[in-house]
Design a protein around this motif. Structure first.
Motif, PDB file in Angstrom:
ATOM      1  N   GLU A  58     -47.709 -33.749 -45.035  1.00  0.00           N
ATOM      2  CA  GLU A  58     -47.516 -33.128 -43.397  1.00  0.00           C
ATOM      3  C   GLU A  58     -46.060 -33.653 -42.751  1.00  0.00           C
ATOM      4  O   GLU A  58     -45.339 -32.399 -42.343  1.00  0.00           O
ATOM      5  N   GLU A  59     -46.031 -34.990 -43.165  1.00  0.00           N
ATOM      6  CA  GLU A  59     -44.218 -35.584 -42.567  1.00  0.00           C
ATOM      7  C   GLU A  59     -43.913 -34.347 -43.350  1.00  0.00           C
ATOM      8  O   GLU A  59     -42.428 -34.438 -42.790  1.00  0.00           O
ATOM      9  N   LEU A  60     -43.624 -34.736 -44.697  1.00  0.00           N
ATOM     10  CA  LEU A  60     -43.009 -34.162 -45.875  1.00  0.00           C
ATOM     11  C   LEU A  60     -42.762 -32.348 -45.030  1.00  0.00           C
ATOM     12  O   LEU A  60     -41.222 -31.984 -45.217  1.00  0.00           O
ATOM     13  N   ARG A  61     -43.836 -31.936 -44.420  1.00  0.00           N
ATOM     14  CA  ARG A  61     -43.943 -30.316 -44.258  1.00  0.00           C
ATOM     15  C   ARG A  61     -42.879 -30.343 -43.039  1.00  0.00           C
ATOM     16  O   ARG A  61     -42.184 -29.405 -42.432  1.00  0.00           O
ATOM     17  N   ARG A  62     -42.701 -31.400 -41.778  1.00  0.00           N
ATOM     18  CA  ARG A  62     -41.562 -31.485 -40.578  1.00  0.00           C
ATOM     19  C   ARG A  62     -40.779 -31.936 -40.989  1.00  0.00           C
ATOM     20  O   ARG A  62     -39.822 -30.779 -40.296  1.00  0.00           O
ATOM     21  N   ARG A  63     -40.691 -32.331 -42.294  1.00  0.00           N
ATOM     22  CA  ARG A  63     -38.885 -33.315 -42.340  1.00  0.00           C
ATOM     23  C   ARG A  63     -38.266 -31.678 -42.504  1.00  0.00           C
ATOM     24  O   ARG A  63     -37.233 -31.344 -42.525  1.00  0.00           O
ATOM     25  N   ILE A  64     -39.326 -30.633 -43.982  1.00  0.00           N
ATOM     26  CA  ILE A  64     -38.499 -29.755 -43.820  1.00  0.00           C
ATOM     27  C   ILE A  64     -37.891 -28.759 -43.789  1.00  0.00           C
ATOM     28  O   ILE A  64     -37.094 -27.660 -43.052  1.00  0.00           O
ATOM     29  N   GLU A  65     -39.361 -28.426 -42.580  1.00  0.00           N
ATOM     30  CA  GLU A  65     -38.998 -27.647 -41.205  1.00  0.00           C
ATOM     31  C   GLU A  65     -38.039 -27.344 -40.601  1.00  0.00           C
ATOM     32  O   GLU A  65     -37.619 -26.959 -39.607  1.00  0.00           O
ATOM     33  N   ALA A  66     -37.641 -29.070 -39.970  1.00  0.00           N
ATOM     34  CA  ALA A  66     -36.956 -29.507 -39.550  1.00  0.00           C
ATOM     35  C   ALA A  66     -35.208 -29.813 -39.342  1.00  0.00           C
ATOM     36  O   ALA A  66     -34.052 -29.775 -39.141  1.00  0.00           O
ATOM     37  N   GLY A  67     -35.377 -29.382 -41.261  1.00  0.00           N
ATOM     38  CA  GLY A  67     -33.560 -29.333 -41.536  1.00  0.00           C
ATOM     39  C   GLY A  67     -33.166 -28.026 -41.822  1.00  0.00           C
ATOM     40  O   GLY A  67     -33.092 -27.334 -40.901  1.00  0.00           O
ATOM     41  N   PRO A  68     -31.793 -28.201 -42.115  1.00  0.00           N
ATOM     42  CA  PRO A  68     -31.165 -27.532 -41.742  1.00  0.00           C
ATOM     43  C   PRO A  68     -31.321 -25.269 -43.027  1.00  0.00           C
ATOM     44  O   PRO A  68     -32.065 -25.486 -43.616  1.00  0.00           O
ATOM     45  N   LEU A  97     -36.030 -13.660 -47.035  1.00  0.00           N
ATOM     46  CA  LEU A  97     -37.274 -12.736 -47.650  1.00  0.00           C
ATOM     47  C   LEU A  97     -37.532 -11.408 -47.059  1.00  0.00           C
ATOM     48  O   LEU A  97     -37.922 -11.576 -45.753  1.00  0.00           O
ATOM     49  N   VAL A  98     -37.237 -10.020 -47.545  1.00  0.00           N
ATOM     50  CA  VAL A  98     -37.336  -9.310 -46.324  1.00  0.00           C
ATOM     51  C   VAL A  98     -38.380  -8.610 -47.545  1.00  0.00           C
ATOM     52  O   VAL A  98     -39.146  -8.229 -48.499  1.00  0.00           O
ATOM     53  N   GLN A  99     -39.269  -8.783 -46.053  1.00  0.00           N
ATOM     54  CA  GLN A  99     -40.786  -6.848 -45.944  1.00  0.00           C
ATOM     55  C   GLN A  99     -40.271  -6.269 -46.566  1.00  0.00           C
ATOM     56  O   GLN A  99     -40.457  -5.234 -45.274  1.00  0.00           O
ATOM     57  N   ALA A 100     -40.438  -6.315 -47.401  1.00  0.00           N
ATOM     58  CA  ALA A 100     -39.876  -4.185 -47.822  1.00  0.00           C
ATOM     59  C   ALA A 100     -41.713  -3.761 -47.809  1.00  0.00           C
ATOM     60  O   ALA A 100     -41.430  -2.704 -48.960  1.00  0.00           O
ATOM     61  N   ASP A 101     -41.580  -2.968 -46.899  1.00  0.00           N
ATOM     62  CA  ASP A 101     -42.889  -1.882 -46.745  1.00  0.00           C
ATOM     63  C   ASP A 101     -42.651  -0.344 -47.351  1.00  0.00           C
ATOM     64  O   ASP A 101     -43.043  -0.078 -47.602  1.00  0.00           O
ATOM     65  N   ASN A 102     -41.238  -0.299 -46.932  1.00  0.00           N
ATOM     66  CA  ASN A 102     -40.893   1.293 -47.198  1.00  0.00           C
ATOM     67  C   ASN A 102     -40.890   1.247 -48.653  1.00  0.00           C
ATOM     68  O   ASN A 102     -41.303   2.340 -49.340  1.00  0.00           O
ATOM     69  N   LEU A 103     -40.479   0.327 -49.391  1.00  0.00           N
ATOM     70  CA  LEU A 103     -39.942  -0.003 -50.790  1.00  0.00           C
ATOM     71  C   LEU A 103     -41.869   0.139 -51.164  1.00  0.00           C
ATOM     72  O   LEU A 103     -42.401   0.972 -52.415  1.00  0.00           O
ATOM     73  N   ALA A 104     -42.990  -0.914 -50.739  1.00  0.00           N
ATOM     74  CA  ALA A 104     -43.886  -1.145 -51.183  1.00  0.00           C
ATOM     75  C   ALA A 104     -44.311   0.659 -50.790  1.00  0.00           C
ATOM     76  O   ALA A 104     -45.603   0.966 -52.244  1.00  0.00           O
ATOM     77  N   ARG A 105     -44.298   1.583 -50.163  1.00  0.00           N
ATOM     78  CA  ARG A 105     -44.605   2.489 -49.720  1.00  0.00           C
ATOM     79  C   ARG A 105     -44.512   3.483 -50.823  1.00  0.00           C
ATOM     80  O   ARG A 105     -45.374   4.767 -51.658  1.00  0.00           O
ATOM     81  N   CYS A 241     -42.309 -19.379 -50.697  1.00  0.00           N
ATOM     82  CA  CYS A 241     -43.360 -20.068 -50.368  1.00  0.00           C
ATOM     83  C   CYS A 241     -43.203 -20.413 -48.928  1.00  0.00           C
ATOM     84  O   CYS A 241     -44.278 -20.327 -47.589  1.00  0.00           O
ATOM     85  N   GLU A 242     -42.780 -20.821 -48.296  1.00  0.00           N
ATOM     86  CA  GLU A 242     -42.317 -21.538 -46.712  1.00  0.00           C
ATOM     87  C   GLU A 242     -42.264 -20.240 -46.059  1.00  0.00           C
ATOM     88  O   GLU A 242     -42.590 -20.134 -44.605  1.00  0.00           O
ATOM     89  N   GLN A 243     -41.208 -19.230 -47.104  1.00  0.00           N
ATOM     90  CA  GLN A 243     -40.831 -17.912 -45.699  1.00  0.00           C
ATOM     91  C   GLN A 243     -42.564 -17.051 -45.616  1.00  0.00           C
ATOM     92  O   GLN A 243     -42.541 -16.222 -44.691  1.00  0.00           O
ATOM     93  N   LEU A 244     -43.074 -17.423 -46.987  1.00  0.00           N
ATOM     94  CA  LEU A 244     -44.858 -16.458 -46.554  1.00  0.00           C
ATOM     95  C   LEU A 244     -45.360 -17.494 -46.129  1.00  0.00           C
ATOM     96  O   LEU A 244     -47.063 -17.255 -45.660  1.00  0.00           O
ATOM     97  N   GLY A 245     -44.801 -18.484 -44.611  1.00  0.00           N
ATOM     98  CA  GLY A 245     -46.161 -18.975 -44.172  1.00  0.00           C
ATOM     99  C   GLY A 245     -46.247 -20.340 -45.068  1.00  0.00           C
ATOM    100  O   GLY A 245     -47.952 -20.598 -44.996  1.00  0.00           O
ATOM    101  N   TRP A 246     -45.621 -21.719 -45.920  1.00  0.00           N
ATOM    102  CA  TRP A 246     -46.517 -22.288 -47.194  1.00  0.00           C
ATOM    103  C   TRP A 246     -46.881 -21.249 -47.768  1.00  0.00           C
ATOM    104  O   TRP A 246     -48.924 -21.753 -47.795  1.00  0.00           O
TER     105      TRP A 246
END
Lengths: 427, 427
Positions: A58-68, A97-105, A241-246
């Motif tokens: 959890e410390e690592l996750r916080r460190r990553i999320e607070a990073g540049p 990470l583009v949610q490609a709903d049009n392409l998905a359709r 993975c991070e952009q998908l919400g870990w």
């Protein structure tokens, strides 16, 4: 040929963060960190071995999320010093990470379709990620010149990174490249040397130069710095993975040139699982090639473990490696994860570029046409599951391969009058 | 000519967040939000009037900082609905503010030099920012077609944004544009109509179309949606200040085409001051033009309040507006803040593109060459203070104007041998 491939010091003295040593992917032999790329025991490829002990999840996750908002948010997982974000670097990554709903359709995907769009990098290809790692290794080893052989994206990435970091750069290309590509590489002001010969001649020359006193102090990003360079592709896995919400995606479609990127994405996903940053559940990795350079896909379909070299003939030039070094590892990973390797024709590549642009407003390089085209083909064949979360990589920018869609043009030509507008059926 | 320029409803019913009304920049007359751009009283330009009452400074700051890594982090300050980030949009902005220490050294700047690099936007120019605003206005007004006249960057930005948002797009260009530019605009799959005539003919035709029933339901991003569109440039000011740690720069160098961007950057800075997000202290805004299209710089130097139109002749085509609508306002702002307007020759533009690439690894469009060139010129003249924090805008990507640096090429050509390498003096 006197290529320096093995370690010459007995101990790592450089600070490359959690990177502990180089380890042979074939026999596991370990050597200290250094500008070497092949095992002294078996000549297998060396890769980075890390010491991630002592990380609290959890410390690592916080460190990553607070990073540049660039790859250095993952510095604790990369072969770079802890203070890397403060050094002059072009800071790639954290692309959309583009949610490609049009392409998905259009493709019938219901489980969520995403495009990881690496055209958003500083020189508009994923190469910025790997060059940034090589640059830090070059700094650590005291090199002063950054070099590579290239026919495109890599030349620009090396030129830009070297310029910003205050390195000399010297990039070798076939002398008869298209003028546009020469300009894109030359503008950064480094040495740009045309070699009288083809790309194989350029590579052979670079290998000679590394083994010669004239090449002393030179870091060839994808030769003597390759173990570091290659790790840059792990950041694609981390970001997805991070952009998908870990969360791990269920399916990833990755282009194959040397195959290195695909293997490092797998390595990155495995690391996230081991570190507890994502839940451990199955994922499948799919490889994408152009039919005109499909040695890995051919081997996959034939059930072979070895990859027979091909002479490339495709518009997807950034993927046109006929003898991919990591081909066997790609086959391993595709089979182990339950994925596949597939190829598409140049015509399908062009169609896919247009499809992605039309649906999501993303103008991809030919390599992006390959992954989107293969995604479509694998969905139609029932190999990709439309109900699963799927991520497709776009690794480059359409502005660099305009020729591929040169047939695209005006939909109408009219006189500047409303009558002419109506006659053309545009109202 | 029956151009619809004035409001036809009596009350704003659309939800565009804090946008309360349209207000005439000349006479202050207010009309409800609508697809109109000129005052019904005096034909002055309409701009957005906001209701920012009720904002708590620190809460607003936290809300922005917790927002997405794109312009929608500033949704509370833009004419967009609060849920804008969830709508299909190409999400521009939050581009890099590059600390340009190498360039600073070359130019003798000691107070901190930064390049705001808008080539990092989805279609690689700042136009994505303004088109994104116009798109939200178009959605709010129930338009189904997004349109514009363009000779370059705007066409791609409109095509991409419309594709992703599910709008029809119809872009008008002179029929004889270079093939490369046509491809960049056509790839997104919308209507791309070539007009037999020059850019003036295209614009005249578009104005007619807006006033005709055939143009019903059409949002011309830079005509009937111009008040919304223009606000997108405010986000450059917001990002620069936030990226500097919620601090105003001392000096900003901004390119001038219509002049709108410069005026909106000033507006954005003023808003941040009024909202308490930055400390209120003096800043200077500098305008940059190419000598071959320098109506504003000419007027500034002559001490005039009006801008005499010019016939453009410069390689900086994205700035080549000979009759800039916001010219007088630019003169006002440059004089009020203690800034200046300067121009550079095409040769200086090319030199500046190469300088920026060589020092910072940023390959700028010709417009970026204009701002960097003007920065150099104003420093040499003692007009810009080298001891002050200075931000220079790069609004586009060098890949779109390769011709400007076509002379850049190989530094050497050699045979693939070490002897040849040594003979060339490369060792």
């Amino acid at each position: 040929m006197a290529v320096q491939t093995v370690a010459t010091t007995s101990e790592s003295t450089v600070d490359l963060g959690p990177a502990a040593a180089l380890s042979c992917r074939e026999c596991g032999h370990r050597v200290p960190l250094g500008p070497v790329f092949a095992c002294e025991e078996c000549f297998g490829p060396l890769e980075i071995a890390y010491d991630f002990s002592g990380y609290d999840t959890e410390e690592l996750r916080r460190r990553i999320e607070a990073g540049p908002a660039n790859i250095w948010r993952y510095a604790p997982l990369l072969p770079v010093p802890a203070d890397v974000a403060g050094k002059p670097n072009i800071n790639p990554g954290w692309t959309k990470l583009v949610q490609a709903d049009n392409l998905a359709r259009e493709l019938g995907v219901t489980g969520g379709l995403y495009v990881k769009d690496d055209s958003g990098n500083p020189t508009h290809s994923f190469k910025d990620r790997v060059v940034a790692q090589a640059l830090e290794a070059a700094r650590a080893f005291g090199f002063t010149t950054l070099s590579c052989s290239s026919t495109g994206n890599l030349a620009g990435a090396v030129g830009a990174a070297a310029a910003r970091a205050g390195f000399r750069s010297c990039v070798f290309i076939p002398h008869d490249l298209e003028q546009g590509k020469i300009v894109m590489a030359a503008v950064y002001g480094g040495e740009l040397v045309g070699i009288e010969g083809n790309y194989d001649d350029v590579n052979r020359f670079c290998s000679e130069l590394i083994g010669d006193p004239a090449g002393e102090g030179w870091g060839f990003v994808n030769v003597n710095l390759r173990p570091y360079y290659a790790e840059g592709s792990k950041t694609l896995a981390y970001e997805i993975c991070e952009q998908l919400g870990w969360r791990l995606p269920d399916q990833i479609v990755v282009p194959i040139a040397s195959g290195s990127q695909l293997t490092k994405i797998d390595k990155g996903l495995q690391e996230l699982i081991k570190l507890g940053l994502v839940e451990d559940r199955p994922y499948k990795i799919f490889g994408a090639q152009a039919e005109g350079c499909s040695p890995v896909s051919t081997a996959f379909k034939a059930g072979h473990d070895v990859v027979r070299p091909q002479k490339p003939n495709t518009i997807a030039k950034s993927l046109a490696i006929g003898n991919p070094a990591d081909g066997p590892y790609v086959l391993d990973i595709a089979r182990r994860t339950g994925g596949a390797v597939e190829d598409v024709t140049d015509e399908e590549v062009v169609d896919a570029i247009k499809l992605l642009a039309r649906t999501e407003g993303i103008f991809a390089e030919t390599a992006g046409g390959v992954t989107v085209g293969v995604t479509r083909k694998l969905l139609e064949a029932g190999v990709l599951d439309p109900a699963k979360t799927t991520v497709v990589l776009n690794t480059g920018d359409g502005l660099k391969t305009l020729d591929a869609v040169a047939g695209t043009g005006l939909t109408a030509t009219i006189r500047p009058t409303l009558d002419s507008f109506r006659e053309a059926g545009l109202a």
